[in-house]
Motif scaffolding. Structure first.
Motif, PDB file in Angstrom:
ATOM      1  N   LYS A 158       0.838  -1.205   0.000  1.00 32.35           N
ATOM      2  CA  LYS A 158       0.000   0.000   0.000  1.00 32.35           C
ATOM      3  C   LYS A 158       0.867   1.247   0.000  1.00 32.35           C
ATOM      4  O   LYS A 158       0.495   2.278  -0.577  1.00 32.35           O
ATOM      5  N   GLU A 209       3.311   5.099  -6.594  1.00 27.58           N
ATOM      6  CA  GLU A 209       4.753   5.174  -6.794  1.00 27.58           C
ATOM      7  C   GLU A 209       5.174   4.152  -7.847  1.00 27.58           C
ATOM      8  O   GLU A 209       4.431   3.211  -8.156  1.00 27.58           O
ATOM      9  N   ARG A 213      12.324  -5.353 -24.523  1.00 21.73           N
ATOM     10  CA  ARG A 213      11.533  -4.411 -23.739  1.00 21.73           C
ATOM     11  C   ARG A 213      10.376  -3.899 -24.557  1.00 21.73           C
ATOM     12  O   ARG A 213      10.452  -3.821 -25.777  1.00 21.73           O
ATOM     13  N   GLN A 258      15.486   4.051  -6.551  1.00 25.86           N
ATOM     14  CA  GLN A 258      15.411   5.493  -6.777  1.00 25.86           C
ATOM     15  C   GLN A 258      16.577   5.951  -7.633  1.00 25.86           C
ATOM     16  O   GLN A 258      17.673   5.501  -7.475  1.00 25.86           O
ATOM     17  N   GLU A 297       7.080  -0.373 -18.225  1.00 27.60           N
ATOM     18  CA  GLU A 297       8.081  -0.954 -19.095  1.00 27.60           C
ATOM     19  C   GLU A 297       8.211  -2.418 -18.733  1.00 27.60           C
ATOM     20  O   GLU A 297       8.567  -2.755 -17.601  1.00 27.60           O
ATOM     21  N   SER A 328       3.342   1.784  -1.545  1.00 26.10           N
ATOM     22  CA  SER A 328       3.876   2.084  -2.863  1.00 26.10           C
ATOM     23  C   SER A 328       2.800   2.542  -3.839  1.00 26.10           C
ATOM     24  O   SER A 328       3.086   2.749  -5.015  1.00 26.10           O
ATOM     25  N   LEU A 329       1.591   2.667  -3.352  1.00 21.64           N
ATOM     26  CA  LEU A 329       0.528   3.154  -4.231  1.00 21.64           C
ATOM     27  C   LEU A 329       0.924   4.511  -4.803  1.00 21.64           C
ATOM     28  O   LEU A 329       1.387   5.389  -4.080  1.00 21.64           O
TER      29      LEU A 329
END
Lengths: 95, 843
Positions: free
Chosen positions: A17, A22, A74, A95, A53, A19-20
């Motif tokens: 959650k 993000e 990709r 990051q 991706e 990371s929602l």
């Protein structure tokens, strides 16, 4: 501080959650990885991502059985629904 | 049991069972009897069954079960085989008679009776290995068992006496030996049950030698009690064989036996007890004979009520049932099958009631205590849709169908549309139905409210209709707040580490939750007439706002960390998106405080401190990580401008000149203005501040709506503003040309890119984008120019002179695309117009 941050977490998905909204990195079955912005998830780890991706990793083998260096294909997808049964891991994108 | 296996191990185990109680014994004997039957039939198949018997015997020992004998055949059958091998080899002939005994006793007729009468005493005398076992313990146990069981035996006593008699004549000594064995090996129990009744008449029949005895019995019976016996007994003599058949046919009706047991034993006991002690044949016979009359009179009548009906009736019934009952059964069967067939037409089809049922289940699952949040997206969607429809002049219906107190169904769209043909009537029906269901469920839930423990043992239970698994688990318990800030406030030390990313994310999620709750609360405003409720509602909202305010950590000391916790919260895109939603709920003074903090810590913002670097001429020079990083920074900046700057503008627009001046002063003092201004968020912020100040100073035409703001600004504030602005401009002026993105890009460029950058090397799209960003800075410059005094304007123009000329020339360069040149001119004019000039005036 650590107590404060972990106290509200009662199940593993509570971490997802966080990371929602993000960018997350998701490893999938079939040698695939996906990065994208996490929009939604559920208990089955079905996941909706945007700006995705997708990377498929191959290891080709020569005729005499020698593995060639791994290569990756990709593609980019605007919006993606990932079915949860293929999800191996979810992590915040580096990051 | 007692058979091959039993000798050493099995028997001991049995003993405990026997010792346990008479009932166990009886059962024992019973299954032995059944075993015997099986053994008769299957002599070889004993071994596997033995094991089963073992356990069974133990089980019996543990708990004595008078009832449930129907299944004895199955359980006992296994045990019996072994026994049979052992004992019966010598006495096949007796067994037929024994079955009847066992039957007579009901559960363990023969065995029990024999054991009780003779075996117990007999067992000891007889030297069978099994017998020894039995005798040793049974004897000890039997006394106990006998006392209580003796009563049941008494029943057997009637029959038993007869049996004994039979046994004696048939095979006196062997019978004794068998008697113990017979305990273990009586004939099939089922037969015994049914036979018991018949026994009175039948058992004698089995053993031909006992015919006489039976005759006596019959006479006794006749003289004594039941008329039923009379018919049977006369038949007895002739019907011995018939009786045997009867026995077989009667086997099924076992139920009567228990009754017999219950009824017979008590009365019979006294008589049997005396019989038991007399182990000797002669003695027993004598005893029995003497007993008989008593038994015959007393016991037979007793038997008759329970056992006889089946027995007596049984004799005629065997023939009766077949013709009449068969016909009846067939008729019934036909009727049933016809019914089934007719119903089968509708197999796999749902009736209206079925559909109704399913609908109700589905609806009950939809009903929720919080229709807004649990159906959030549908609500938002319906809000949008309804606003559109309202614009088209259509009425809007409720978005929530109230079902019960505090429960409702979220409805995605206007009701009329959503349920089309069904109409409001149907909705009402549905809601009443669901209401019932929900109430019903509420009652059940009191019992079943273990949802909190779901999965605690690792097994997540599937919901069922009665207790559907909540699709959306809304935490009802209020967890204590876990916040970093609360700890911060307790700390005296001002400095501490910045929030970790995880902490930020966690705090943000909490904030989102709180904001959602608050928004929900706002939607649930009570009707304007209910004054008290409104007050309560206001109070609740206010507490929520306070909570949010605390969670925002705005009031943390300015230097508590770098970045400041609040800044850390709005660094991620997620936090930025939250900002405008928060702002709506915060009172004015709090939003001012927040803005002050934001401006003071502006340089700590990611979008400022890590502003996206200027574009490069050749993107191929960048690594992938670089590209991603740039893209991320650009996205964050865009998002910041999109989400936060409008809010900032809004707050600034509500500020007085003094506040604006104060904020500019804070920024100028605390940060390197030119660095902040070199970023798009910085430019946006300063532009907003400057233009607001200018609009305040110029005291625009009186606004009838807002008389207070029409007052010309306080001269002191104006003076303060002027001083602040002068300082600001002074700091900024040397860096002014560098604020333009194109300049920055050119400065950053190297190699051939430096020459290409201004030209066509960049795609048209990027070029236009670049011009747009230039426009932001030109707008900022214009704001500066408007605010500047005359001499400042001169220096301003001087500082930007080259930039202006360059831009105008580029705009006039035919190589420049028409779009770009137009934008360039407009940009420059934006600035020059502020000074009362125009690009056209430039040669």
């Amino acid at each position: 501080m650590d107590d404060a941050t972990t106290a509200g977490i009662s199940e593993p998905l509570d971490l997802v959650k966080l990371s929602l909204g993000e960018r997350v990195f998701i490893k999938l079955r079939g040698d695939r990885t996906v990065t994208g912005v996490l929009h939604a998830y559920d208990a089955h780890m079905n996941v909706v991502l945007s700006q995705v991706e997708e990377t498929i990793h191959f290891v080709d083998v020569t005729e005499d059985g020698q593995p060639l260096p791994p290569r990756a294909e990709r593609r980019n997808v605007e919006m993606l629904f990932v079915r949860g049964d293929g999800v191996i891991l979810i992590s915040p994108a580096q990051q | 049991m007692s058979g091959f296996f039993g000798f050493d191990a099995a028997l001991p185990e049995r003993r405990p069972g026997q010792g346990g109680g008479d009932s166990t014994r009886q059962q024992f004997s019973g299954f032995q009897a059944s075993n015997a039957d099986e053994t008769f039939a299957l002599s070889g198949a004993g071994e596997e069954e033995d094991l089963a018997v073992y356990t069974w015997g133990e089980g019996m020992g543990g708990g004595l079960l008078e009832g449930g004998d129907e299944l004895n055949d199955e359980t006992f059958g296994d045990v019996g085989e072994i026994n049979n091998d052992f004992q019966f080899s010598s006495q096949p002939a007796q067994q037929p008679a024994k079955p009847s005994y066992t039957q007579s006793s009901g559960r363990g007729p023969i065995a029990s009776t024999q054991s009780r009468y003779k075996p117990k005493p007999v067992a000891d005398p007889f030297a069978f290995s099994e017998d020894d076992f039995y005798s040793s313990r049974p004897s000890t146990k039997k006394p106990v068992a006998n006392k209580a069981p003796s009563r049941p035996k008494a029943q057997t006593g009637h029959s038993g006496s007869v049996e004994n008699l039979w046994n004696k004549p048939a095979a006196p000594s062997p019978a004794w030996g068998t008697a113990p064995s017979s305990l273990t090996k009586p004939t099939p129990p089922p037969a015994s049950y049914s036979s018991y009744p018949s026994q009175s008449s039948g058992p004698p029949g089995h053993i031909k030698t006992l015919e006489e005895i039976e005759a006596e019995m019959s006479q006794l019976d006749v003289t004594g009690p039941s008329a039923q016996t009379l018919p049977s007994q006369p038949k007895v003599l002739s019907l011995e064989e018939v009786e045997k058949q009867m026995m077989e046919s009667l086997e099924p009706p076992r139920q009567p036996t228990p009754q017999q047991f219950a009824a017979l034993p008590r009365e019979a006991t006294p008589s049997t007890v005396p019989g038991l002690p007399g182990s000797g044949y002669a003695n027993q016979q004598a005893l029995l004979d003497s007993m008989f009359p008593e038994l015959g009179k007393a016991a037979l009548p007793l038997q008759h009520p329970g056992s006889f009906p089946p027995g007596a009736e049984g004799i005629p019934p065997p023939a009766g049932p077949s013709p009449e009952e068969i016909a009846r059964m067939e008729a019934i069967h036909k009727r049933i099958s016809a019914k089934i067939e007719s119903m089968a037409q509708h197999n796999n089809l749902m009736g209206s009631s079925d559909k109704d049922f399913i609908t109700r289940i589905q609806l009950s699952q939809l009903a929720t205590a919080d229709p807004y949040t649990s159906d959030f997206y549908a609500q938002v969607f319906s809000a949008l849709k309804r606003s559109r429809m309202a614009a088209e002049g259509q009425g809007d219906g409720p978005t929530v169908v109230p079902v019960a107190a505090g429960l409702g169904l979220g409805v995605g769209g206007p009701v009329g549309n959503r349920f089309g043909k069904m109409g409001s009537n149907t909705m009402q029906k549905l809601s009443t139905q669901v209401k019932k269901l929900v109430e019903n469920r509420a009652q059940h839930q009191k019992v079943m409210n273990t949802a909190a423990l779901q999965g605690a043992l690792g097994r997540v239970t599937r919901g069922n209709a009665a207790a559907p698994r909540p699709v959306l688990a809304i935490p009802t318990s209020n967890k204590p707040e876990h916040r970093a800030a609360s700890h911060l406030n307790e700390q005296t030390g001002i400095h501490r580490a910045a929030l970790t990313r995880k902490q930020i994310m966690f705090a943000l999620e909490e904030l989102y939750d709180a904001v959602l709750e608050l928004e929900q609360m706002r939607r649930e405003a009570p009707p304007p007439t209910a004054m008290q409720e409104i007050e309560v509602w206001h109070a609740r909202c206010q507490t929520k706002v306070d909570i949010i305010w605390r969670r925002l950590m705005v009031m943390e000391p300015l230097d508590v960390s770098n970045p400041h916790p609040f800044i850390a919260l709005i660094n991620p895109v997620k936090g930025q998106r939250l900002f405008p939603r928060l702002l709506r709920h915060l009172p004015h003074n709090q939003s001012i405080t927040m803005l002050s903090l934001l401006i003071a810590t502006y340089p700590q913002l990611d979008v400022v401190a890590r502003a996206p670097p200027p574009p490069v001429a050749d993107a191929s020079l960048l690594t992938k990580a670089d590209r991603l990083d740039r893209a991320k920074r650009e996205a964050e900046t865009d998002n910041f401008l999109h989400c936060i700057i409008p809010g900032v503008d809004m707050i600034i627009n509500r500020c007085g000149l003094g506040l604006v001046a104060g904020m500019l002063a804070i920024s100028a003092q605390r940060s390197e203005v030119w660095k902040v201004a070199a970023t798009r968020p910085g430019v946006a912020l300063y532009t907003a501040l400057l233009s607001k100040a200018q609009s305040l100073i110029r005291a625009p035409a009186p606004d009838p709506m807002n008389p207070q703001q029409n007052q010309s600004p306080d001269p002191a504030e104006v003076e303060q503003w002027t001083k602040t602005f002068t300082y600001f401009l002074h700091v900024l002026l040397p860096h002014l040309p560098e604020l333009f993105p194109s300049s920055v890009a050119q400065k950053a460029a190297f190699g051939p890119g430096a020459y290409l950058l201004g030209g066509d090397a960049i795609g048209e799209r990027e070029a236009v984008e670049m011009e747009r960003r230039e426009a932001e800075v030109w707008g900022f410059a214009a704001a500066l120019a408007v605010n500047a005094a005359e001499e400042e304007q001169t220096t301003l123009v001087a500082a930007l002179r080259e930039k202006i000329l360059h831009t105008v020339q580029a705009a006039r360069n035919p190589a420049t695309g028409p779009i770009r040149s137009e934008i360039k001119l407009r940009n420059v004019n934006m600035f020059l117009n502020g000074l009362g000039l125009d690009a056209a005036m430039i040669e």
